[in-house]
Design an enzyme around this catalytic site. Structure first.
Site, PDB file in Angstrom:
ATOM      1  N   PRO A  10      -3.472 -16.219 -48.018  1.00 18.11           N
ATOM      2  CG  PRO A  10      -3.806 -14.560 -49.612  1.00 18.11           C
ATOM      3  CD  PRO A  10      -3.360 -14.767 -48.182  1.00 18.11           C
ATOM      4  CG  ASN A  11      -4.378 -18.703 -53.169  1.00 19.31           C
ATOM      5  OD1 ASN A  11      -5.511 -19.163 -53.333  1.00 19.31           O
ATOM      6  ND2 ASN A  11      -4.028 -17.499 -53.606  1.00 19.31           N
ATOM      7  NE  ARG A  18      -0.363 -20.949 -54.528  1.00 23.38           N
ATOM      8  CZ  ARG A  18       0.031 -19.883 -53.852  1.00 23.38           C
ATOM      9  NH1 ARG A  18       0.235 -19.951 -52.553  1.00 23.38           N
ATOM     10  NH2 ARG A  18       0.218 -18.742 -54.477  1.00 23.38           N
ATOM     11  CE1 TYR A  23       4.786 -20.129 -53.610  1.00 19.50           C
ATOM     12  CE2 TYR A  23       3.153 -21.002 -55.138  1.00 19.50           C
ATOM     13  CZ  TYR A  23       3.852 -19.929 -54.613  1.00 19.50           C
ATOM     14  OH  TYR A  23       3.629 -18.673 -55.093  1.00 19.50           O
ATOM     15  CG  ASN A  75       4.026 -17.344 -46.692  1.00 21.94           C
ATOM     16  OD1 ASN A  75       3.781 -16.341 -47.358  1.00 21.94           O
ATOM     17  ND2 ASN A  75       4.418 -18.478 -47.231  1.00 21.94           N
ATOM     18  CB  ALA A  78      -1.174 -12.840 -53.126  1.00 21.49           C
ATOM     19  CG  HIS A  81       3.572  -9.381 -53.338  1.00 19.79           C
ATOM     20  ND1 HIS A  81       4.880  -9.400 -52.918  1.00 19.79           N
ATOM     21  CD2 HIS A  81       3.232 -10.680 -53.551  1.00 19.79           C
ATOM     22  CE1 HIS A  81       5.320 -10.658 -52.904  1.00 19.79           C
ATOM     23  NE2 HIS A  81       4.334 -11.454 -53.272  1.00 19.79           N
ATOM     24  CG  ASP A  88      -1.419   0.411 -41.499  1.00 19.63           C
ATOM     25  OD1 ASP A  88      -0.204   0.638 -41.643  1.00 19.63           O
ATOM     26  OD2 ASP A  88      -2.307   1.067 -42.081  1.00 19.63           O
ATOM     27  CD  GLU A  99       8.179 -10.519 -45.649  1.00 19.56           C
ATOM     28  OE1 GLU A  99       8.757  -9.530 -45.139  1.00 19.56           O
ATOM     29  OE2 GLU A  99       7.837 -10.571 -46.843  1.00 19.56           O
ATOM     30  CG  HIS A 101       7.840 -14.900 -48.714  1.00 19.25           C
ATOM     31  ND1 HIS A 101       6.501 -14.652 -48.887  1.00 19.25           N
ATOM     32  CD2 HIS A 101       8.373 -13.788 -48.164  1.00 19.25           C
ATOM     33  CE1 HIS A 101       6.236 -13.423 -48.463  1.00 19.25           C
ATOM     34  NE2 HIS A 101       7.351 -12.875 -48.017  1.00 19.25           N
ATOM     35  CB  SER A 103       8.850 -19.094 -53.948  1.00 23.75           C
ATOM     36  OG  SER A 103       8.110 -17.904 -53.722  1.00 23.75           O
ATOM     37  NE  ARG A 108       7.392 -17.099 -57.840  1.00 20.71           N
ATOM     38  CZ  ARG A 108       6.243 -17.413 -57.234  1.00 20.71           C
ATOM     39  NH1 ARG A 108       6.180 -17.430 -55.908  1.00 20.71           N
ATOM     40  NH2 ARG A 108       5.175 -17.700 -57.956  1.00 20.71           N
ATOM     41  NE  ARG A 112       4.837 -14.291 -57.863  1.00 22.19           N
ATOM     42  CZ  ARG A 112       3.585 -14.661 -57.600  1.00 22.19           C
ATOM     43  NH1 ARG A 112       3.086 -14.508 -56.404  1.00 22.19           N
ATOM     44  NH2 ARG A 112       2.825 -15.209 -58.553  1.00 22.19           N
TER      45      ARG A 112
END
Ligand code: DQA
Length: 151
Positions: A10-11, A18, A23, A75, A78, A81, A88, A99, A101, A103, A108, A112
């Site tokens: 998301p986002n 953003r 980012y 990635n 949100a 978290h 799963d 994985e 990210h 940032s 942070r 997070r």
């Protein structure tokens, strides 16, 4: 040819506008294009998918298992978290996960600091901005070349 699937949560469709101070200024489209190029250079094929919806990401992960995808680069935004369901799904399809990210979540807010993915990932790349995706593609290609069937 080994196949990689790049997933963004998301986002991340808003990259470019953003919170660029966190980012960066690159759009997701530009990041995906560079990742595809990087994959080509490493002798792999890369598909990409972004969604703001947890169920769409779940279904894309399920589908990956039937398509011969060798490694997931994810990635989760949100959902990193919060999402036991996405964790799963990754476990269910038995695909290695890298994985990513942009940032460094550990520098942070405390909420997070917990990831539902890091302990099931082959590796985690954080804090290098858009470069992290290129590093992840190279790491995925190397992982598949060395141990094509292991998480
Ligand atoms: C992020 C970090 C997450 O905490 C955040 O919710 C995001 C982006 C990153 O790439 O730095 O959406 O995954």
């Amino acid at each position: 040819m080994p196949r990689l699937l790049l997933l963004n949560g998301p986002n991340l469709n808003l990259l470019g506008t953003r919170e660029p101070e966190i980012y960066g200024a690159d759009t997701l489209e530009a990041i995906e294009e560079r990742a595809r190029e990087c994959a080509r250079e490493a002798g792999c094929e890369l598909q990409s998918f972004q969604s703001n919806a947890e169920h769409a990401l779940l279904e894309r992960i399920h589908q990956a298992a039937t398509e011969g995808v060798g490694c997931l680069i994810f990635n989760p935004g949100a959902f990193t978290h919060t999402s036991v369901a996405l964790r799963d799904a990754v476990l269910a399809v038995h695909l290695p996960l890298i994985e990513v990210h942009l940032s460094n979540p550990h520098s942070r807010e405390p909420f997070r600091h917990r990831s539902y993915f890091s302990d099931i990932a082959v590796g985690v790349i954080t804090g290098f901005g858009a470069l992290g995706y290129e590093l992840a593609v190279r790491a995925a290609a190397r992982h598949l070349a060395r141990s094509p069937h292991t998480r």
